[in-house]
Motif scaffolding. Sequence first.
Motif, short mmCIF file in Angstrom:
data_model
loop_
_atom_site.label_atom_id
_atom_site.label_comp_id
_atom_site.label_asym_id
_atom_site.label_seq_id
_atom_site.Cartn_x
_atom_site.Cartn_y
_atom_site.Cartn_z
N TYR A 252 0.86 -1.17 0.00
CA TYR A 252 0.00 0.00 0.00
C TYR A 252 0.90 1.23 0.00
O TYR A 252 1.21 1.79 1.03
CB TYR A 252 -0.92 0.00 1.22
N ASP A 253 1.33 1.64 -1.18
CA ASP A 253 2.29 2.72 -1.31
C ASP A 253 1.69 4.02 -1.84
O ASP A 253 2.41 4.98 -2.08
CB ASP A 253 3.46 2.29 -2.19
N ALA A 254 0.38 4.07 -2.01
CA ALA A 254 -0.30 5.28 -2.46
C ALA A 254 -1.41 5.59 -1.46
O ALA A 254 -1.73 4.78 -0.61
CB ALA A 254 -0.89 5.06 -3.85
N ALA A 255 -1.97 6.78 -1.58
CA ALA A 255 -3.03 7.17 -0.64
C ALA A 255 -4.19 7.80 -1.38
O ALA A 255 -4.00 8.55 -2.34
CB ALA A 255 -2.48 8.16 0.39
N LEU A 256 -5.38 7.45 -0.94
CA LEU A 256 -6.60 8.11 -1.43
C LEU A 256 -6.83 9.34 -0.56
O LEU A 256 -6.49 9.33 0.62
CB LEU A 256 -7.79 7.16 -1.31
N PRO A 257 -7.41 10.39 -1.10
CA PRO A 257 -7.60 11.60 -0.32
C PRO A 257 -8.65 11.44 0.78
O PRO A 257 -9.50 10.55 0.71
CB PRO A 257 -8.06 12.63 -1.36
N GLU A 258 -8.58 12.31 1.78
CA GLU A 258 -9.64 12.29 2.79
C GLU A 258 -10.87 12.96 2.19
O GLU A 258 -10.76 13.85 1.35
CB GLU A 258 -9.20 12.96 4.08
N VAL A 259 -12.03 12.50 2.60
CA VAL A 259 -13.29 12.99 2.03
C VAL A 259 -14.27 13.31 3.14
O VAL A 259 -14.17 12.79 4.25
CB VAL A 259 -13.92 11.97 1.06
N GLU A 260 -15.22 14.17 2.82
CA GLU A 260 -16.30 14.48 3.74
C GLU A 260 -17.59 13.93 3.15
O GLU A 260 -17.90 14.17 1.99
CB GLU A 260 -16.41 15.99 3.93
N VAL A 261 -18.30 13.15 3.96
CA VAL A 261 -19.55 12.52 3.53
C VAL A 261 -20.63 12.79 4.57
O VAL A 261 -20.35 13.23 5.67
CB VAL A 261 -19.37 11.00 3.31
N THR B 82 -23.39 12.02 7.41
CA THR B 82 -23.32 11.18 8.60
C THR B 82 -23.91 9.80 8.34
O THR B 82 -23.34 8.80 8.77
CB THR B 82 -24.05 11.85 9.77
N SER B 83 -25.01 9.74 7.63
CA SER B 83 -25.64 8.44 7.36
C SER B 83 -24.75 7.55 6.50
O SER B 83 -24.68 6.34 6.73
CB SER B 83 -27.00 8.64 6.69
N ALA B 84 -24.05 8.12 5.54
CA ALA B 84 -23.15 7.33 4.69
C ALA B 84 -21.95 6.82 5.48
O ALA B 84 -21.55 5.67 5.33
CB ALA B 84 -22.69 8.15 3.50
N SER B 85 -21.38 7.66 6.32
CA SER B 85 -20.23 7.21 7.10
C SER B 85 -20.63 6.16 8.13
O SER B 85 -19.88 5.20 8.37
CB SER B 85 -19.54 8.39 7.78
N MET B 86 -21.80 6.28 8.71
CA MET B 86 -22.27 5.27 9.67
C MET B 86 -22.56 3.94 8.96
O MET B 86 -22.27 2.88 9.50
CB MET B 86 -23.51 5.76 10.41
N ALA B 87 -23.14 4.00 7.76
CA ALA B 87 -23.41 2.78 7.00
C ALA B 87 -22.11 2.06 6.68
O ALA B 87 -22.01 0.83 6.82
CB ALA B 87 -24.16 3.11 5.72
N LEU B 88 -21.09 2.81 6.29
CA LEU B 88 -19.79 2.24 5.99
C LEU B 88 -19.17 1.62 7.23
O LEU B 88 -18.65 0.50 7.20
CB LEU B 88 -18.87 3.31 5.40
N LEU B 89 -19.24 2.33 8.35
CA LEU B 89 -18.67 1.84 9.60
C LEU B 89 -19.40 0.59 10.10
O LEU B 89 -18.77 -0.38 10.51
CB LEU B 89 -18.72 2.94 10.66
#
Length: 125
Positions: free
Chosen positions: A81-90, A92-99
Amino acid sequence: MTTPYRLHQRQKDQPLVDTIHEVRIDSPSKKAFQSLAKAQRLSMRAALTQLIEQHAEIRECFSPRRPRPWAGIASTQRCPYDAALPEVEVSTSASMALLIDANRARIRLTEAVRQLVWRCVQASE
């Protein structure tokens, strides 16, 4: 049959409130995802935000992370894992679903984001 993860034009009507920090990923996957985003005229940040928002609607289960054999010949074949994806703002419901879905599969949030990106790249092939 589940709906594939695909990118669409950006929608500006949803409020963005939770931050998902940058995620380490392998370079080939990042380049493939970056080219998909560019083809849709989206930035990496916008494409990743959209992908996480779509997951909140689709809610396809994640697969558990498989331990990788780091010793011997397998260690030379691993993809670091030598690259990085950027941080994003989503939202609250989407971040909770992912978590929640990441916790169900007993994986970390970073692994869940990697799996979303891999699914998107595979769906575009």
